[in-house]
Design a protein around this motif. Sequence first.
Motif, short mmCIF file in Angstrom:
data_model
loop_
_atom_site.label_atom_id
_atom_site.label_comp_id
_atom_site.label_asym_id
_atom_site.label_seq_id
_atom_site.Cartn_x
_atom_site.Cartn_y
_atom_site.Cartn_z
N ALA A 122 0.62 -1.35 0.21
CA ALA A 122 -0.13 -0.43 -0.25
C ALA A 122 1.04 1.19 0.42
O ALA A 122 0.40 2.44 0.04
N LEU A 123 1.81 1.00 -0.56
CA LEU A 123 2.65 2.08 -0.66
C LEU A 123 3.57 3.21 -2.18
O LEU A 123 2.53 4.62 -1.76
N LEU A 124 2.82 2.43 -3.09
CA LEU A 124 2.22 3.54 -4.03
C LEU A 124 1.10 4.33 -3.83
O LEU A 124 1.45 5.75 -3.92
N GLU A 125 0.15 3.76 -3.18
CA GLU A 125 -0.76 4.29 -3.36
C GLU A 125 -0.98 5.33 -2.66
O GLU A 125 -1.50 7.09 -2.36
N ALA A 126 -0.48 5.38 -1.27
CA ALA A 126 -0.24 6.00 0.13
C ALA A 126 0.44 7.09 -0.47
O ALA A 126 0.55 8.67 -0.19
N ALA A 127 2.28 6.74 -1.34
CA ALA A 127 2.87 8.23 -1.22
C ALA A 127 2.58 8.85 -3.21
O ALA A 127 2.30 9.93 -2.78
N VAL A 128 1.99 8.15 -3.71
CA VAL A 128 1.78 9.32 -5.05
C VAL A 128 0.64 9.63 -5.72
O VAL A 128 -0.27 10.24 -5.78
N VAL A 129 -0.20 8.02 -5.58
CA VAL A 129 -2.38 8.29 -6.02
C VAL A 129 -3.07 9.11 -4.96
O VAL A 129 -3.31 10.51 -5.69
N GLN A 130 -2.51 9.15 -3.95
CA GLN A 130 -3.43 9.62 -3.12
C GLN A 130 -3.05 11.49 -2.99
O GLN A 130 -3.71 12.22 -3.43
N TRP A 131 -1.25 11.05 -3.48
CA TRP A 131 -1.68 13.30 -3.48
C TRP A 131 -1.86 13.85 -4.51
O TRP A 131 -2.35 14.75 -4.51
N PHE A 132 -1.69 12.78 -5.87
CA PHE A 132 -2.44 13.12 -7.29
C PHE A 132 -4.04 13.48 -7.22
O PHE A 132 -4.49 14.20 -7.72
N TRP A 133 -4.57 12.59 -6.02
CA TRP A 133 -6.26 12.81 -6.09
C TRP A 133 -6.51 14.27 -5.53
O TRP A 133 -7.45 15.25 -5.51
N LEU A 134 -5.14 14.68 -4.15
CA LEU A 134 -5.64 15.60 -3.53
C LEU A 134 -5.18 16.89 -4.19
O LEU A 134 -6.09 17.72 -3.70
N ARG A 135 -4.40 16.68 -4.91
CA ARG A 135 -4.33 18.18 -6.27
C ARG A 135 -5.84 18.70 -6.86
O ARG A 135 -5.89 19.69 -7.25
N ASP A 136 -6.02 17.04 -7.19
CA ASP A 136 -7.45 17.10 -7.91
C ASP A 136 -8.63 17.65 -7.38
O ASP A 136 -9.30 18.64 -7.40
N CYS A 137 -9.47 17.42 -6.66
CA CYS A 137 -10.38 17.09 -5.27
C CYS A 137 -9.91 18.23 -4.20
O CYS A 137 -11.12 18.84 -4.08
N TYR A 138 -8.73 18.96 -3.46
CA TYR A 138 -8.80 19.04 -2.30
C TYR A 138 -7.63 20.08 -2.35
O TYR A 138 -6.95 19.94 -1.55
N PRO A 139 -7.52 21.17 -3.84
CA PRO A 139 -6.29 21.71 -3.63
C PRO A 139 -5.56 22.45 -2.76
O PRO A 139 -4.65 23.02 -3.01
N ASP A 140 -6.87 22.94 -2.09
CA ASP A 140 -6.14 23.92 -1.50
C ASP A 140 -5.93 23.14 0.14
O ASP A 140 -5.63 24.31 1.27
N ALA A 141 -6.46 21.95 -0.37
CA ALA A 141 -5.52 20.99 1.44
C ALA A 141 -4.51 21.04 1.39
O ALA A 141 -3.61 20.70 0.61
#
Length: 376
Positions: A122-141
């Motif tokens: 669960a490393l790739l999803e923690a390190a990278v995938v959720q980071w790009f999700w954040l940029r798309d969905c909550y860019p100010d958080a």
Amino acid sequence: MQRIALTPRTDWQQRVEAVGMNYHTLDNEAYWDESACYRFTTHQIDILDDATAELHALCLKAVQVIIDRNLFKQLLIPDWAVPYIVDSWERREPSVYGRFDLVWDGSGQPKLLEYNADTPTALLEAAVVQWFWLRDCYPDADQFNSIHEKLLGFWQHYRQHQPSLHFAGVDSNDEDSGNLEYLRDTAVQAGLQTQRLAIDQIGWDSSGQRFVDLRNDPIRALFKLYPWEWLLHEEFGPYLPQAQPAMLEPPWKLLLSNKGILPILWELFPDHPNLLPASFADQPLLGDYVRKPLYSREGANIQIRRGAGVIETDGSYGGAAYIFQRYTPLPNFAGNFPVIGSWIIADQPAGIGIREDKTEITGNNSRFIPHYFVEN
């Protein structure tokens, strides 16, 4: 800590595949699940950061105690491997990473359920995938996530001592393969020369007393996404001490990667706010408890005994030995039970990933849920 229902991005599959996650759907069910997310405050993130650092420090102290008290048999470690492990610890061979699985609802102190110290995924999803999700969905958080940067920092330091590294794992497992390739990619970005092969493609050169790859080149340093307890029982496992390749994770991590570390930690640090009472099978706990094999993965062979009720899972890990841990309920968000995986990279807290299941035993069919945090 709040669970927020969301509408997934319309092209979420393509977006996660674009950053290397091709195992987003397992057994026809979404493993990467952005139909919800978890929201934290900065204060809560500080608590998770501090708890992770504290647990890491406790575990390092426990390694020395295990060696000093000669507790290897209690952890089912073969006699021939003991000098190999002790030598690895005394030389302070470096460790890349580990993941503490925590139960927490955002109040009080997080409690340690177990430590995935050897082959955490669960490393790739923690390190990278959720980071790009954040940029798309909550860019100010923001997000508790410096995993990628800390991995690069580790490899840059490691390169000064080992300029090349072989990476090996089980290629038939998509999730393992994806995590292994991500780790290899971070090593390449940091300037290391790397080779990739399957674990069963590693050869033994009896004349040179060394392990070799498919080109018959010596394996001087190896990152293996393959459990130490399996490796030691392979036909050529006993040759490791004489060949002495530099190993990641190092042999001493075997002392932390089985559930026996939980009762040892509780004995050393009783009533610690980040620990749950735990005992070996010869000292059963009173009241509600969870029974866990010393070596088990993906929720296999776990038994929860609560009052007169029992919940348990099957699997192939149940025949050796067990520990008992005080039962504590996972947070329940409308039938979704999250476990927080808190990462340690190069001895530093580095971020979290959250997995959910429909029961209190987080199994192979759990889902990864992204998170973000906001100012208090």
